[in-house]
Scaffold this motif. Structure first.
Motif, mmCIF file in Angstrom:
data_model
loop_
_atom_site.group_PDB
_atom_site.id
_atom_site.type_symbol
_atom_site.label_atom_id
_atom_site.label_comp_id
_atom_site.label_asym_id
_atom_site.label_seq_id
_atom_site.Cartn_x
_atom_site.Cartn_y
_atom_site.Cartn_z
ATOM 1 N N THR A 1 0.845 -1.186 0.000
ATOM 2 C CA THR A 1 0.000 0.000 0.000
ATOM 3 C C THR A 1 0.888 1.246 0.000
ATOM 4 O OG1 THR A 1 -0.107 0.067 2.412
ATOM 5 C CG2 THR A 1 -1.868 -1.134 1.275
ATOM 6 N N ARG A 2 0.256 2.372 -0.240
ATOM 7 C CA ARG A 2 0.934 3.663 -0.150
ATOM 8 C C ARG A 2 -0.073 4.677 0.363
ATOM 9 N NH1 ARG A 2 1.086 5.443 -6.511
ATOM 10 N NH2 ARG A 2 -0.834 4.375 -7.031
ATOM 11 N N THR A 3 0.429 5.760 0.904
ATOM 12 C CA THR A 3 -0.438 6.816 1.420
ATOM 13 C C THR A 3 -0.428 7.990 0.455
ATOM 14 O OG1 THR A 3 0.004 6.160 3.686
ATOM 15 C CG2 THR A 3 -0.861 8.373 3.356
ATOM 16 N N VAL A 4 -1.628 8.430 0.102
ATOM 17 C CA VAL A 4 -1.797 9.585 -0.773
ATOM 18 C C VAL A 4 -2.453 10.674 0.064
ATOM 19 C CG1 VAL A 4 -2.937 10.474 -2.842
ATOM 20 C CG2 VAL A 4 -2.109 8.118 -2.790
ATOM 21 N N SER A 5 -1.900 11.869 0.026
ATOM 22 C CA SER A 5 -2.496 12.976 0.777
ATOM 23 C C SER A 5 -2.497 14.221 -0.085
ATOM 24 C CB SER A 5 -1.730 13.215 2.076
ATOM 25 O OG SER A 5 -0.385 13.508 1.808
ATOM 26 N N GLY A 6 -3.361 15.146 0.271
ATOM 27 C CA GLY A 6 -3.435 16.372 -0.506
ATOM 28 C C GLY A 6 -4.421 17.347 0.099
ATOM 29 N N LYS A 7 -4.685 18.404 -0.634
ATOM 30 C CA LYS A 7 -5.602 19.445 -0.205
ATOM 31 C C LYS A 7 -6.482 19.820 -1.388
ATOM 32 C CE LYS A 7 -5.734 23.883 2.151
ATOM 33 N NZ LYS A 7 -4.955 24.909 2.837
ATOM 34 N N VAL A 8 -7.791 19.896 -1.156
ATOM 35 C CA VAL A 8 -8.747 20.254 -2.196
ATOM 36 C C VAL A 8 -9.192 21.690 -1.942
ATOM 37 C CG1 VAL A 8 -10.934 19.673 -3.303
ATOM 38 C CG2 VAL A 8 -9.520 17.849 -2.322
ATOM 39 N N THR A 9 -9.018 22.530 -2.976
ATOM 40 C CA THR A 9 -9.356 23.952 -2.834
ATOM 41 C C THR A 9 -10.261 24.411 -3.968
ATOM 42 O OG1 THR A 9 -7.375 24.606 -4.050
ATOM 43 C CG2 THR A 9 -7.190 24.511 -1.654
ATOM 44 N N ASP A 10 -10.939 25.518 -3.724
ATOM 45 C CA ASP A 10 -11.795 26.143 -4.716
ATOM 46 C C ASP A 10 -10.924 26.742 -5.824
ATOM 47 O OD1 ASP A 10 -13.217 28.637 -5.869
ATOM 48 O OD2 ASP A 10 -14.836 27.546 -4.866
ATOM 49 N N LYS A 11 -11.280 26.490 -7.069
ATOM 50 C CA LYS A 11 -10.494 26.971 -8.206
ATOM 51 C C LYS A 11 -10.476 28.502 -8.273
ATOM 52 C CE LYS A 11 -10.213 26.612 -13.239
ATOM 53 N NZ LYS A 11 -10.798 25.994 -14.428
ATOM 54 N N GLN A 12 -11.572 29.138 -7.891
ATOM 55 C CA GLN A 12 -11.672 30.588 -8.040
ATOM 56 C C GLN A 12 -10.934 31.367 -6.967
ATOM 57 O OE1 GLN A 12 -15.829 31.487 -8.438
ATOM 58 N NE2 GLN A 12 -15.917 30.653 -10.514
ATOM 59 N N ASP A 13 -11.128 30.997 -5.709
ATOM 60 C CA ASP A 13 -10.523 31.804 -4.644
ATOM 61 C C ASP A 13 -9.509 31.062 -3.771
ATOM 62 O OD1 ASP A 13 -12.089 30.245 -2.980
ATOM 63 O OD2 ASP A 13 -13.449 31.854 -2.403
ATOM 64 N N GLY A 14 -9.291 29.772 -4.032
ATOM 65 C CA GLY A 14 -8.285 29.019 -3.289
ATOM 66 C C GLY A 14 -8.692 28.600 -1.890
ATOM 67 N N SER A 15 -9.951 28.833 -1.512
ATOM 68 C CA SER A 15 -10.387 28.443 -0.167
ATOM 69 C C SER A 15 -10.536 26.928 -0.088
ATOM 70 C CB SER A 15 -11.705 29.133 0.195
ATOM 71 O OG SER A 15 -12.724 28.749 -0.704
ATOM 72 N N PRO A 16 -10.297 26.335 1.101
ATOM 73 C CA PRO A 16 -10.392 24.878 1.246
ATOM 74 C C PRO A 16 -11.829 24.399 1.099
ATOM 75 C CG PRO A 16 -10.018 25.910 3.374
ATOM 76 C CD PRO A 16 -9.924 26.989 2.354
ATOM 77 N N LEU A 17 -12.004 23.239 0.491
ATOM 78 C CA LEU A 17 -13.325 22.636 0.352
ATOM 79 C C LEU A 17 -13.484 21.540 1.401
ATOM 80 C CD1 LEU A 17 -13.704 22.407 -3.531
ATOM 81 C CD2 LEU A 17 -14.653 24.103 -1.973
ATOM 82 N N ILE A 18 -14.464 21.710 2.259
ATOM 83 C CA ILE A 18 -14.722 20.790 3.374
ATOM 84 C C ILE A 18 -15.710 19.710 2.929
ATOM 85 C CG2 ILE A 18 -15.607 20.626 5.735
ATOM 86 C CD1 ILE A 18 -14.985 23.696 5.923
ATOM 87 N N GLY A 19 -15.447 18.474 3.313
ATOM 88 C CA GLY A 19 -16.389 17.379 3.070
ATOM 89 C C GLY A 19 -16.378 16.807 1.669
ATOM 90 N N VAL A 20 -15.337 17.042 0.901
ATOM 91 C CA VAL A 20 -15.223 16.438 -0.422
ATOM 92 C C VAL A 20 -14.919 14.949 -0.246
ATOM 93 C CG1 VAL A 20 -13.924 16.403 -2.589
ATOM 94 C CG2 VAL A 20 -14.417 18.586 -1.465
ATOM 95 N N SER A 21 -15.662 14.111 -0.947
ATOM 96 C CA SER A 21 -15.424 12.671 -0.910
ATOM 97 C C SER A 21 -14.258 12.338 -1.828
ATOM 98 C CB SER A 21 -16.689 11.935 -1.376
ATOM 99 O OG SER A 21 -16.433 10.554 -1.517
ATOM 100 N N VAL A 22 -13.304 11.551 -1.304
ATOM 101 C CA VAL A 22 -12.140 11.124 -2.075
ATOM 102 C C VAL A 22 -12.112 9.599 -2.027
ATOM 103 C CG1 VAL A 22 -9.645 11.285 -2.346
ATOM 104 C CG2 VAL A 22 -10.901 13.193 -1.301
ATOM 105 N N LYS A 23 -12.286 8.953 -3.196
ATOM 106 C CA LYS A 23 -12.332 7.494 -3.257
ATOM 107 C C LYS A 23 -11.383 6.967 -4.316
ATOM 108 C CE LYS A 23 -15.984 5.096 -3.126
ATOM 109 N NZ LYS A 23 -17.269 4.449 -3.447
ATOM 110 N N VAL A 24 -10.906 5.751 -4.081
ATOM 111 C CA VAL A 24 -10.154 5.033 -5.104
ATOM 112 C C VAL A 24 -11.181 4.491 -6.094
ATOM 113 C CG1 VAL A 24 -8.661 3.066 -5.581
ATOM 114 C CG2 VAL A 24 -8.341 4.398 -3.483
#
Length: 71
Positions: free
Chosen positions: A18-41
């Motif tokens: 296995t490996r660990t993948v991490s990151g940050k999801v932000t709004d394209k327009q203003d760069g603010s963080p997006l809370i509650g985005v589902s991330v699935k394989v």
């Protein structure tokens, strides 16, 4: 006892690569963080959601190549 140990070692999931993948999801327009985005394989039940900072960390199989983001 040795048969139990041998069977346990054969079916031990820690042998899976296995490996660990991490990151940050932000709004394209203003760069603010997006809370509650589902991330699935893709094509699996492995997933997580972004936290209050838009961050996520996910342990994925070595052969996983695609993440799916849903908001």
């Amino acid at each position: 006892m040795s048969l139990f140990v041998a069977l346990f070692l054969l079916f031990d999931p820690s042998w899976a690569q296995t490996r660990t993948v991490s990151g940050k999801v932000t709004d394209k327009q203003d760069g603010s963080p997006l809370i509650g985005v589902s991330v699935k394989v893709k094509n699996s039940n492995t997933g997580t959601s972004t936290d209050v900072n838009g961050s996520f960390s996910l342990t994925v199989p070595e052969n996983a190549s695609t993440l799916v983001f849903t908001y």
